[in-house]
Design an enzyme around this catalytic site. Structure first.
Site, PDB file in Angstrom:
ATOM      1  CB  VAL A  54      -0.949   0.016   1.213  1.00 21.00           C
ATOM      2  CG1 VAL A  54      -1.808   1.278   1.197  1.00 21.00           C
ATOM      3  CG2 VAL A  54      -1.827  -1.233   1.212  1.00 21.00           C
ATOM      4  CE  LYS A  55       4.430   5.119  -4.970  1.00 20.90           C
ATOM      5  NZ  LYS A  55       4.619   5.053  -6.450  1.00 20.90           N
TER       6      LYS A  55
END
Length: 217
Positions: A86-87
């Site tokens: 997850v960025k």
């Protein structure tokens, strides 16, 4: 040093994977749009398609800038595939979200990092990766490589396990310099990785070997 390719182009990702040195992929909404991938469902499916090609981590970026929105989007992204990272953006809510996901064992990549202080906060929040944008710093007459060195020193001082992902890599020498400093990962275009293959003496030597072989046969 891990090699990630920064693209949403499936053909380039396959080519990098076939080269045998690819460790992962980073992408973002701009890169998706560049490939004509629009609409939430199409974007989510494209992330899965990328994961099906590569063996390593694939960073998928949230769009929300509020904590609840990041948690909702990030959870949806993480549930797509075990390789999804997850960025999250380097803002207050992004750090809160990084801590939330870290506590749940979900990998994160804190992006748009431009200072050692930001990288320190990301590490304390338990981020898996921190992404300093060295090319963009160079664009504004600031030494991006110096930032990598600062982060490396801080992380080594305190034993942080967060990996330094040198982002916005523009060319082959960026890769070499980041490797010298001790970046854990680089991400950039396939052309910058393939540039490592090139040397005129290799070409000259190979041509000579082939010429000599032909003379003897």
């Amino acid at each position: 040093m891990k090699f990630f390719v920064d693209t949403a182009n499936l053909d380039q990702i396959r080519e990098a994977q076939n080269l045998g040195v690819l460790d992962g992929v980073t992408t973002n909404p701009s890169l998706m749009a560049k490939e004509g991938i629009t609409g939430r469902e199409n974007i989510l499916q494209h992330y899965v398609d990328i994961c099906d090609i590569v063996d390593g981590d694939v960073s998928a970026e949230v769009i929300a800038i509020d904590f609840d929105g990041m948690v909702k989007e990030g959870t949806e992204l993480a549930n797509l595939h075990s390789q999804i990272v997850v960025k999250l953006p380097m803002i207050k809510e992004g750090i809160k979200a990084a801590k939330y996901f870290s506590d749940k064992g979900i990998k994160t990549n804190v992006t748009l990092v431009f200072s050692a202080g930001q990288a320190l906060l990301a590490a304390k929040a338990g981020a898996t990766y921190v992404s300093p944008f060295i090319g963009r710093l160079d664009d504004v007459s600031t030494d991006g490589l110096h930032l990598i060195a600062e982060i490396r020193q801080i992380y080594d001082n305190y034993g942080y396990e967060t990996q330094i992902l040198a982002a916005s890599v523009r060319h082959t020498m960026h890769i070499i310099d980041c490797a010298k400093i001790g970046a854990d990962v680089m991400t950039g275009p396939l052309s910058s990785i393939e540039g490592l293959l090139n040397h005129p003496l290799t070409d000259i030597g190979l041509a000579k070997f082939l010429e000599d072989y032909k003379k003897g046969n």
